[in-house]
Design an enzyme around this catalytic site. Structure first.
Site, PDB file in Angstrom:
ATOM      1  N   ALA A   1       0.861  -1.191   0.000  1.00 50.40           N
ATOM      2  CA  ALA A   1       0.000   0.000   0.000  1.00 50.40           C
ATOM      3  C   ALA A   1       0.894   1.237   0.000  1.00 50.40           C
ATOM      4  CB  ALA A   1      -0.957  -0.004   1.187  1.00 50.40           C
ATOM      5  N   LEU A   2       1.799   1.273  -0.965  1.00 49.35           N
ATOM      6  CA  LEU A   2       2.883   2.256  -0.973  1.00 49.35           C
ATOM      7  C   LEU A   2       2.364   3.683  -1.196  1.00 49.35           C
ATOM      8  CD1 LEU A   2       5.527   0.284  -3.068  1.00 49.35           C
ATOM      9  CD2 LEU A   2       5.223   0.325  -0.584  1.00 49.35           C
TER      10      LEU A   2
ATOM     11  N   LYS B   1       3.903   8.129  -0.905  1.00 51.93           N
ATOM     12  CA  LYS B   1       5.079   8.948  -1.206  1.00 51.93           C
ATOM     13  C   LYS B   1       6.163   8.831  -0.135  1.00 51.93           C
ATOM     14  CE  LYS B   1       2.711  12.315  -4.137  1.00 51.93           C
ATOM     15  NZ  LYS B   1       2.221  13.709  -4.260  1.00 51.93           N
TER      16      LYS B   1
ATOM     17  N   HIS C   1       7.016   5.993   1.405  1.00 49.76           N
ATOM     18  CA  HIS C   1       7.800   4.828   0.974  1.00 49.76           C
ATOM     19  C   HIS C   1       8.692   5.182  -0.218  1.00 49.76           C
ATOM     20  CE1 HIS C   1       4.206   2.504   2.678  1.00 49.76           C
ATOM     21  NE2 HIS C   1       5.219   2.074   3.394  1.00 49.76           N
TER      22      HIS C   1
ATOM     23  N   GLU D   1      10.666   7.904   9.898  1.00 51.51           N
ATOM     24  CA  GLU D   1      10.687   8.449  11.259  1.00 51.51           C
ATOM     25  C   GLU D   1       9.341   8.296  11.973  1.00 51.51           C
ATOM     26  OE1 GLU D   1      11.278  12.808  13.413  1.00 51.51           O
ATOM     27  OE2 GLU D   1      11.763  12.585  11.292  1.00 51.51           O
ATOM     28  N   LYS D   2       8.246   8.192  11.217  1.00 53.48           N
ATOM     29  CA  LYS D   2       6.924   8.027  11.857  1.00 53.48           C
ATOM     30  C   LYS D   2       6.943   6.839  12.812  1.00 53.48           C
ATOM     31  CE  LYS D   2       3.485   6.256   9.501  1.00 53.48           C
ATOM     32  NZ  LYS D   2       3.094   5.041  10.280  1.00 53.48           N
ATOM     33  N   ASP D   3       7.666   5.785  12.419  1.00 53.61           N
ATOM     34  CA  ASP D   3       7.779   4.588  13.254  1.00 53.61           C
ATOM     35  C   ASP D   3       9.050   4.658  14.094  1.00 53.61           C
ATOM     36  OD1 ASP D   3       5.415   3.176  12.167  1.00 53.61           O
ATOM     37  OD2 ASP D   3       6.569   3.189  10.317  1.00 53.61           O
TER      38      ASP D   3
ATOM     39  N   SER E   1       0.065   3.846   5.179  1.00 50.32           N
ATOM     40  CA  SER E   1      -0.775   2.942   4.396  1.00 50.32           C
ATOM     41  C   SER E   1      -2.183   2.866   4.977  1.00 50.32           C
ATOM     42  CB  SER E   1      -0.152   1.539   4.367  1.00 50.32           C
ATOM     43  OG  SER E   1       1.118   1.596   3.760  1.00 50.32           O
ATOM     44  N   ARG E   2      -2.290   3.033   6.289  1.00 43.22           N
ATOM     45  CA  ARG E   2      -3.611   2.969   6.933  1.00 43.22           C
ATOM     46  C   ARG E   2      -4.509   4.151   6.547  1.00 43.22           C
ATOM     47  NH1 ARG E   2      -0.571   0.135  10.767  1.00 43.22           N
ATOM     48  NH2 ARG E   2      -1.583  -1.779  11.471  1.00 43.22           N
TER      49      ARG E   2
END
Length: 282
Positions: free
Chosen positions: A32-33, A35, A37, A150-152, A188-189
């Site tokens: 579910a790529l 921008k 990714h 960085e979100k993760d 992706s969510r």
């Protein structure tokens, strides 16, 4: 474009093209790529002679079966997006059977306590699943550099700890968060949100930036209370957690200490879709 659905074929191919001076960049994804990714892929292509992108929805990191079932799977569109970045990128889209060989179980890891905070606290077993799949993928691809968003942030710290403890020769590179026009962190969510929910979810970053301003002159408790109050005003959102932690150790901050780097972490539900975000407070 080279696309592999089996690890043996991929490993054989990488051995055939890798030279002594080759560097392999690796971008592990669950598909579910978006921008965000694509920005990781672009950086890998710039910095490495070979780039591999994996697309694998890993069942062992989902503590919620419904979340696993509803996770978007868009392999055909993903392959098109990757080819638009660079047709030389190698795609690895394995099956669960190929990765787990009939034993879809997590390995148990000791991440020195990093796994018990924030995401780990609310998603039991999640980081064992993350450590398991990332370790497996690293052993298959044998990358020089691996790229994460960085979100993760907590997940990146977990992966770094796994690499250190497993003595894997890979450098972990964390790349900046990409945001939508309303500053919602790309994820992706987001594809599971209605257009209206997606627009409304911009408030998450708005509150995070407000918390950063508040934290500059207020206590941790006052900042946390302010964030909780802001979400209580908007019943469309359910705040799962807001936490301020030491950026290096992820230790929860109770009292500010001068010259320490702090970061805010947040998880919010909107229409049963769970979104996370983070911001540096320094």
């Amino acid at each position: 474009m080279q696309i592999f659905d089996g690890k043996t074929a991929l490993m054989d191919y990488l051995r055939s093209i890798k030279t002594t001076n080759s560097s392999i960049g690796f971008v592990p994804t669950m598909g579910a790529l978006h921008k965000g990714h694509q920005s990781l892929m672009k950086q890998s292509v710039q910095e490495n002679g070979i780039t591999v992108v994996s697309i694998f929805v890993n069942p062992t990191q989902f503590n919620n079966p419904e979340d696993l079932e509803k996770y978007p799977r868009t392999l055909d569109q993903d392959i098109i997006k990757i080819s638009q970045i660079n047709p030389d990128i190698i795609v690895f889209a394995p099956t669960v059977e190929d990765i787990y060989e009939g034993k879809t179980l997590s390995q148990s890891f000791d991440f020195d306590g990093l796994e018990n905070k924030m995401e780990g606290k609310f998603r039991p077993g999640h980081f064992d699943g993350v450590g398991t799949i990332v370790k497996k993928l690293f052993e298959i691809v044998q990358p020089t550099n691996a790229y994460f968003g960085e979100k993760d942030f907590q997940q990146v710290q977990i992966v770094k700890k796994m690499v250190e403890k497993s003595h894997l020769p890979v450098t972990i590179i964390m790349c900046p968060i990409l945001r939508e026009t309303n500053n919602l962190a790309m994820s992706s969510r987001n594809e599971r949100l209605t257009l209206q929910d997606r627009m409304d979810a911009g408030i998450i970053y708005e509150i995070l930036t407000g918390a950063k301003e508040k934290f500059a002159n207020s206590s941790v408790k006052e900042t946390t209370q302010w964030v909780e109050n802001e979400f209580n005003k908007n019943k469309k959102f359910t705040l799962e957690y807001f936490e301020i932690a030491d950026e290096d150790t992820l230790t929860t901050c109770d009292i500010k200490i001068k010259n320490k780097k702090y970061r805010a972490f947040i998880a919010v539900f909107i229409s049963n879709v769970r979104l996370i975000d983070t911001i540096s407070l320094n």
